[in-house]
Design an enzyme around this catalytic site. Structure first.
Site, mmCIF file in Angstrom:
data_model
loop_
_atom_site.group_PDB
_atom_site.id
_atom_site.type_symbol
_atom_site.label_atom_id
_atom_site.label_comp_id
_atom_site.label_asym_id
_atom_site.label_seq_id
_atom_site.Cartn_x
_atom_site.Cartn_y
_atom_site.Cartn_z
ATOM 1 N N LYS A 166 4.194 -5.463 21.411
ATOM 2 C CA LYS A 166 3.655 -4.230 21.989
ATOM 3 C C LYS A 166 2.759 -4.604 23.173
ATOM 4 O O LYS A 166 2.237 -5.731 23.221
ATOM 5 C CB LYS A 166 2.835 -3.486 20.923
ATOM 6 C CG LYS A 166 3.711 -2.793 19.900
ATOM 7 C CD LYS A 166 2.914 -1.727 19.148
ATOM 8 C CE LYS A 166 3.847 -0.838 18.357
ATOM 9 N NZ LYS A 166 3.138 0.228 17.635
ATOM 10 N N HIS A 190 9.262 -5.423 11.856
ATOM 11 C CA HIS A 190 9.249 -4.276 10.934
ATOM 12 C C HIS A 190 10.669 -3.923 10.509
ATOM 13 O O HIS A 190 11.549 -3.772 11.357
ATOM 14 C CB HIS A 190 8.662 -3.029 11.610
ATOM 15 C CG HIS A 190 7.203 -3.146 11.923
ATOM 16 N ND1 HIS A 190 6.443 -2.078 12.339
ATOM 17 C CD2 HIS A 190 6.355 -4.193 11.873
ATOM 18 C CE1 HIS A 190 5.194 -2.466 12.538
ATOM 19 N NE2 HIS A 190 5.117 -3.764 12.271
ATOM 20 N N ARG A 195 0.933 15.476 13.286
ATOM 21 C CA ARG A 195 1.051 14.854 14.611
ATOM 22 C C ARG A 195 2.477 14.931 15.136
ATOM 23 O O ARG A 195 2.719 15.146 16.308
ATOM 24 C CB ARG A 195 0.585 13.395 14.495
ATOM 25 C CG ARG A 195 0.146 12.799 15.811
ATOM 26 C CD ARG A 195 -0.505 11.435 15.663
ATOM 27 N NE ARG A 195 0.344 10.432 15.090
ATOM 28 C CZ ARG A 195 0.110 9.789 13.970
ATOM 29 N NH1 ARG A 195 -0.970 10.079 13.263
ATOM 30 N NH2 ARG A 195 0.939 8.868 13.511
ATOM 31 N N GLU A 221 8.790 0.511 4.166
ATOM 32 C CA GLU A 221 8.587 -0.236 5.415
ATOM 33 C C GLU A 221 8.088 -1.633 5.064
ATOM 34 O O GLU A 221 7.081 -1.773 4.361
ATOM 35 C CB GLU A 221 7.558 0.460 6.323
ATOM 36 C CG GLU A 221 7.383 -0.299 7.637
ATOM 37 C CD GLU A 221 6.210 0.187 8.493
ATOM 38 O OE1 GLU A 221 6.449 0.826 9.506
ATOM 39 O OE2 GLU A 221 5.051 -0.100 8.112
ATOM 40 N N HIS A 266 -7.157 -4.013 14.348
ATOM 41 C CA HIS A 266 -7.204 -2.753 13.605
ATOM 42 C C HIS A 266 -8.647 -2.358 13.317
ATOM 43 O O HIS A 266 -9.048 -1.217 13.473
ATOM 44 C CB HIS A 266 -6.410 -2.914 12.305
ATOM 45 C CG HIS A 266 -6.219 -1.627 11.573
ATOM 46 N ND1 HIS A 266 -7.022 -1.254 10.518
ATOM 47 C CD2 HIS A 266 -5.346 -0.616 11.750
ATOM 48 C CE1 HIS A 266 -6.635 -0.070 10.089
ATOM 49 N NE2 HIS A 266 -5.616 0.336 10.817
ATOM 50 N N ARG A 280 0.835 -1.206 0.000
ATOM 51 C CA ARG A 280 0.000 0.000 0.000
ATOM 52 C C ARG A 280 0.877 1.266 0.000
ATOM 53 O O ARG A 280 2.006 1.261 0.465
ATOM 54 C CB ARG A 280 -0.983 0.032 1.166
ATOM 55 C CG ARG A 280 -0.364 0.233 2.546
ATOM 56 C CD ARG A 280 -0.702 1.619 3.096
ATOM 57 N NE ARG A 280 -0.153 1.897 4.412
ATOM 58 C CZ ARG A 280 1.081 2.313 4.631
ATOM 59 N NH1 ARG A 280 1.930 2.462 3.634
ATOM 60 N NH2 ARG A 280 1.505 2.583 5.865
HETATM 61 P P1 0O2 Z 1 -1.320 1.962 8.412
HETATM 62 O O1 0O2 Z 1 -2.773 1.988 8.159
HETATM 63 O O2 0O2 Z 1 -0.739 0.564 8.357
HETATM 64 O O3 0O2 Z 1 -0.541 2.955 7.627
HETATM 65 P P2 0O2 Z 1 6.211 5.582 13.411
HETATM 66 O O4 0O2 Z 1 5.853 5.101 12.034
HETATM 67 O O5 0O2 Z 1 7.539 5.078 13.897
HETATM 68 O O6 0O2 Z 1 6.040 7.031 13.591
HETATM 69 P P3 0O2 Z 1 5.038 3.725 15.103
HETATM 70 O O7 0O2 Z 1 3.622 3.483 15.515
HETATM 71 O O8 0O2 Z 1 6.047 3.694 16.203
HETATM 72 O O9 0O2 Z 1 5.079 5.065 14.325
HETATM 73 O O10 0O2 Z 1 5.487 2.711 13.981
HETATM 74 P P4 0O2 Z 1 5.455 1.168 14.085
HETATM 75 O O11 0O2 Z 1 5.407 0.730 15.497
HETATM 76 O O12 0O2 Z 1 6.580 0.687 13.246
HETATM 77 O O13 0O2 Z 1 4.040 0.809 13.427
HETATM 78 C C1 0O2 Z 1 3.723 1.198 12.157
HETATM 79 C C2 0O2 Z 1 2.664 0.290 11.553
HETATM 80 O O14 0O2 Z 1 2.649 -1.002 12.171
HETATM 81 C C3 0O2 Z 1 1.250 0.787 11.699
HETATM 82 O O15 0O2 Z 1 1.018 1.671 10.658
HETATM 83 C C4 0O2 Z 1 0.437 -0.494 11.585
HETATM 84 O O16 0O2 Z 1 0.352 -0.919 10.232
HETATM 85 C C5 0O2 Z 1 1.314 -1.475 12.305
HETATM 86 N N1 0O2 Z 1 1.008 -1.504 13.745
HETATM 87 C C6 0O2 Z 1 1.777 -1.017 14.737
HETATM 88 N N2 0O2 Z 1 1.212 -1.231 15.926
HETATM 89 C C7 0O2 Z 1 0.038 -1.844 15.702
HETATM 90 C C8 0O2 Z 1 -1.000 -2.333 16.561
HETATM 91 O O17 0O2 Z 1 -0.971 -2.216 17.768
HETATM 92 N N3 0O2 Z 1 -2.066 -2.955 15.944
HETATM 93 C C9 0O2 Z 1 -2.145 -3.105 14.592
HETATM 94 N N4 0O2 Z 1 -3.213 -3.716 14.086
HETATM 95 N N5 0O2 Z 1 -1.172 -2.633 13.756
HETATM 96 C C10 0O2 Z 1 -0.102 -2.024 14.304
HETATM 97 P P5 0O2 Z 1 -0.037 2.863 10.772
HETATM 98 O O18 0O2 Z 1 0.604 4.065 10.177
HETATM 99 O O19 0O2 Z 1 -0.527 2.999 12.178
HETATM 100 O O20 0O2 Z 1 -1.249 2.415 9.936
#
Ligand code: 0O2
Length: 224
Positions: free
Chosen positions: A137, A145, A81, A164, A180, A68
């Site tokens: 988490k 990741h 943010r 990513e 999610h 995506r």
């Molecule tokens: P989408 O819809 O996938 O784009 P950062 O990117 O470092 O600023 P963060 O949250 O520390 O922010 O990054 P991290 O931990 O690498 O997580 C990024 C992505 O992992 C998320 O993207 C989700 O796709 C997935 N993810 C992380 N934590 C969770 C969780 O608790 N539950 C679920 N279902 N997915 C998770 P986005 O941008 O949030 O969403």
């Protein structure tokens, strides 16, 4: 300063002047096209590995690959943010998840094997690793990741792009997808109970993953 110029993305999207949108839509679309190309490169690499495994070991470590490009509004919200400027340059400099590849694997050890093989390829640079399998988490989320940089070859230049890659098992993907979806449901009265139940489900799912790997290894031993 690159040739995209410096403008405020939010203003552009809010603008009622169509010429402003048209003027800035091109550099934005161009950048998104670059991310799309990077995704294609990564996807091809993963498909090559899956084909090779299929032939040599008679099994596919990859169950599915989903890709995506982050939506414009999500990009803007994330920049806001995190307090970053709302510019094209800022997207490239500050966000690592505009291009996303999700690799769903059959078994947990496939995740680490594939990640290791990819990381060793000489056109890939690993910028960051977050191992939410070894360190889940608090809510129970598990995945590996990788933020990588991969070059794309355009007509006049070679450009490194960040992607990513999320690796998870089928079971982890099942949990993450449902979790999610549930996040977006309306306010609940007992959020703590729900969080605890979700975390407990994640543990159960992990136990199943570990057992399935054990079963596969037992069967493999019999075949040798
Ligand atoms: P989408 O819809 O996938 O784009 P950062 O990117 O470092 O600023 P963060 O949250 O520390 O922010 O990054 P991290 O931990 O690498 O997580 C990024 C992505 O992992 C998320 O993207 C989700 O796709 C997935 N993810 C992380 N934590 C969770 C969780 O608790 N539950 C679920 N279902 N997915 C998770 P986005 O941008 O949030 O969403």
């Amino acid at each position: 300063m690159n040739n995209y110029g410096n403008f405020n993305l939010y203003d552009v999207l809010q603008s009622e002047r169509p010429e402003m949108l048209i003027q800035h839509a091109k550099p934005f679309s161009e950048l998104m096209m670059h991310y799309k190309c990077a995704i294609q490169e990564v996807e091809t690499k993963l498909n090559v590995l899956n084909n090779e495994y299929s032939l040599v070991y008679n099994r596919n470590p990859i169950e599915s690959i989903k890709t995506r490009i982050k939506k414009p509004l999500s990009i803007i919200n994330k920049l806001k943010r995190k307090g970053f400027p709302l510019t094209i340059e800022s997207i490239e400099q500050n966000l690592s998840d505009i291009a996303g590849v999700r690799v769903v694997c059959s078994f947990q050890d496939d995740i680490y094997k594939l990640a290791e093989i990819l990381a060793k390829q000489d056109d890939i640079t690993v910028l960051e690793v977050k191992d939410y399998i070894q360190n889940p988490k608090p809510n129970g989320y598990r995945s590996l990741h990788l933020i990588i940089e991969i070059p794309i070859f355009l007509s006049h230049k070679k450009k490194p792009m960040r992607v990513e890659i999320q690796f998870r098992t089928i079971a982890m993907d099942f949990w993450a997808s449902l979790e999610h979806t549930l996040k977006y449901k309306k306010q609940v009265d007992n959020p703590e109970d729900i969080a605890e139940m979700l975390s407990s489900c994640a543990e159960t799912i992990n136990d199943v993953d570990v057992k399935m790997l054990e079963i596969r290894n037992m069967i493999n031993k019999l075949e040798i």
